[in-house]
Design a protein around this motif. Structure first.
Motif, short mmCIF file in Angstrom:
data_model
loop_
_atom_site.label_atom_id
_atom_site.label_comp_id
_atom_site.label_asym_id
_atom_site.label_seq_id
_atom_site.Cartn_x
_atom_site.Cartn_y
_atom_site.Cartn_z
N THR A 132 25.39 -14.14 -29.79
CA THR A 132 24.41 -13.44 -30.62
C THR A 132 25.13 -12.42 -31.50
O THR A 132 26.07 -11.75 -31.06
N HIS A 133 24.70 -12.32 -32.73
CA HIS A 133 25.31 -11.38 -33.67
C HIS A 133 24.23 -10.83 -34.59
O HIS A 133 23.11 -11.37 -34.68
N LYS A 134 24.55 -9.72 -35.28
CA LYS A 134 23.61 -9.17 -36.25
C LYS A 134 23.45 -10.16 -37.41
O LYS A 134 24.43 -10.70 -37.92
N ARG A 135 22.20 -10.38 -37.78
CA ARG A 135 21.96 -11.27 -38.92
C ARG A 135 22.48 -10.64 -40.21
O ARG A 135 23.08 -11.32 -41.05
N TYR A 136 22.24 -9.36 -40.39
CA TYR A 136 22.68 -8.64 -41.59
C TYR A 136 23.89 -7.80 -41.18
O TYR A 136 23.72 -6.71 -40.61
N ASP A 137 25.09 -8.29 -41.46
CA ASP A 137 26.29 -7.69 -40.90
C ASP A 137 27.22 -7.09 -41.95
O ASP A 137 28.36 -6.77 -41.67
N ARG A 138 26.73 -6.92 -43.19
CA ARG A 138 27.57 -6.37 -44.24
C ARG A 138 27.25 -4.89 -44.47
O ARG A 138 26.14 -4.46 -44.24
N GLY A 172 14.37 -5.37 -40.93
CA GLY A 172 15.16 -6.46 -40.39
C GLY A 172 16.64 -6.31 -40.62
O GLY A 172 17.46 -6.76 -39.81
N VAL A 173 17.03 -5.67 -41.74
CA VAL A 173 18.44 -5.44 -42.02
C VAL A 173 19.09 -4.67 -40.86
O VAL A 173 20.25 -4.92 -40.51
N GLY A 174 18.34 -3.78 -40.25
CA GLY A 174 18.90 -3.00 -39.15
C GLY A 174 18.72 -3.61 -37.78
O GLY A 174 19.41 -3.22 -36.83
N THR A 175 17.78 -4.59 -37.64
CA THR A 175 17.43 -5.04 -36.30
C THR A 175 17.58 -6.54 -36.04
O THR A 175 17.74 -6.94 -34.89
N HIS A 176 17.53 -7.36 -37.06
CA HIS A 176 17.49 -8.81 -36.83
C HIS A 176 18.82 -9.32 -36.28
O HIS A 176 19.90 -8.89 -36.70
N THR A 177 18.72 -10.27 -35.36
CA THR A 177 19.90 -10.94 -34.82
C THR A 177 19.78 -12.45 -35.03
O THR A 177 18.69 -12.97 -35.28
N ALA A 178 20.89 -13.13 -34.91
CA ALA A 178 20.95 -14.59 -34.96
C ALA A 178 21.93 -15.04 -33.89
O ALA A 178 22.68 -14.23 -33.34
#
Length: 279
Positions: free
Chosen positions: A92-98, A69-75
Motif C-alpha cells: 500500500t502506498h499514498k496515491r498522491y505522492d508528489r 484525497g491528496v492527503g489521505t487516499h492510498t492505492a
C-alpha cells in the motif's frame, strides 16, 4: 476564500517553479481528471492554483473532496507471492505522492473566465506559467517537454500540438500546429493553441489577460508577440482538448462563441497591420 495545502519549496531537484492556473466553472464531471492530469506531471516543481468561479453544479465540492484525497487516499498493488503460506501480498502506498503546492480559491461572486484567470495568475509565484481549462487533459510529459526550451533560453513562449477528444476520450482530431512564424500564427489565423507554457515575466512586463476581450488568450499572446517574445512550437501531442460541439456552456454558447470569433477576426486584422508597419 482561499485554501492552501502541501506547500513545496521554491526549487525541487533544481527545476524552476511552474505555476498552473486551473479556472473552474460548471465542470464537475471533468475537474478531477483534469486535476489528476496536472498533479501527476513528471515535472518536479509545480504550483497548482485552482480558482472556482461560483460553479452551480457542485464543482467546488468536488474540488474540496479531491484536495482531501491528496492527503489521505492510498492505492495498492500485488507485490509478492509467499509460497509457504500461499498468500499474495499487497503493498500500500499514498496515491498522491508528489510534493506539490496547491491553492484553491473560490470567487465570492461570478467574475467570468478572464477575470478568474487573472486572479489565479496574480497569485502565481513560478518562473513559468500557463492555464489549463478544467475539462481538458494534460499528457504526463507536457510540462517537462515545454519547460526544456525555456530553461535553455531558446524561447519565452512554447506551445505544442493536441488532440481533440470527446467525453469518452475518443480522439476526434489530431491538431498539428505550424512551426512558429508571426504570419502563420497570427496573421493567417490564431494558431498557437492552448497547450502552452511561458515566462511569467511576460505578464509582469506586458500585462495580464484583457478582461474586456472575448478572445482573451489570442489577444494576450498577440500582445506578447508584438512586444518581442520569442515563440517556439514543439511538434508533439501533449494535451487533449475536450470537444464542445454538443454543449452550450459558458463561452461555448452560440452567441458568445460567435462573438469570440468576431474578436479573433479583428485581432488577425491588427496583426496584419502591425506586420505591414514593421516589415
Amino acid at each position: 476564500m482561499q485554501q492552501t495545502i502541501d506547500r513545496a519549496g521554491d526549487l525541487a531537484g533544481g527545476a524552476r517553479l511552474i505555476s498552473i492556473v486551473i479556472p473552474s466553472y460548471n465542470h464537475a464531471q471533468y475537474i478531477e481528471a483534469c486535476l489528476d492530469s496536472v498533479y501527476f506531471q513528471d515535472y518536479l516543481n509545480l504550483e497548482i492554483i485552482i480558482v472556482d468561479d461560483c460553479s452551480q453544479d457542485g464543482s467546488g465540492e468536488v474540488i474540496e473532496k479531491w484536495l482531501e484525497g491528496v492527503g489521505t487516499h492510498t492505492a495498492s498493488y500485488l507485490s509478492n507471492y509467499n509460497e509457504e503460506t500461499g498468500e499474495l501480498v499487497r503493498t500500500t502506498h499514498k496515491r498522491y505522492d508528489r510534493q506539490r503546492s496547491i491553492s484553491f480559491l473560490r470567487n465570492e461572486k461570478n467574475l467570468g473566465s478572464t477575470r478568474t484567470y487573472n486572479r489565479g495568475f496574480r497569485e502565481a509565484t513560478g518562473e513559468y506559467c500557463s492555464f489549463v481549462v478544467s475539462d481538458d487533459i494534460c499528457h504526463p510529459q507536457m510540462l517537462s517537454t515545454l519547460a526544456k526550451p525555456l530553461d535553455e533560453d531558446r524561447a519565452d513562449f512554447v506551445y505544442s500540438d493536441m488532440f481533440i477528444i470527446d467525453d469518452a476520450y475518443r480522439v476526434l482530431k489530431e491538431f498539428r500546429l505550424p512551426d512558429y512564424d508571426f504570419e502563420k500564427s497570427f496573421c493567417n489565423w490564431y494558431l498557437c493553441g492552448v497547450a502552452t507554457l511561458y515566462r511569467r515575466s511576460l505578464h509582469l512586463d506586458f500585462g495580464y489577460y484583457d478582461e474586456t476581450a472575448m478572445a482573451d488568450d489570442h489577444e494576450c499572446y498577440l500582445r506578447f508577440a508584438m512586444n518581442g517574445a520569442r515563440f517556439l512550437h514543439i511538434p508533439r501531442i501533449l494535451y487533449s482538448v475536450r470537444s464542445h460541439e454538443n454543449r452550450q456552456e459558458g463561452l461555448h454558447s452560440t452567441t458568445r462563441f460567435n462573438a469570440l470569433l468576431d474578436h479573433s477576426k479583428s485581432l488577425v486584422q491588427k496583426a496584419r497591420r502591425w506586420r505591414k508597419e514593421n516589415s
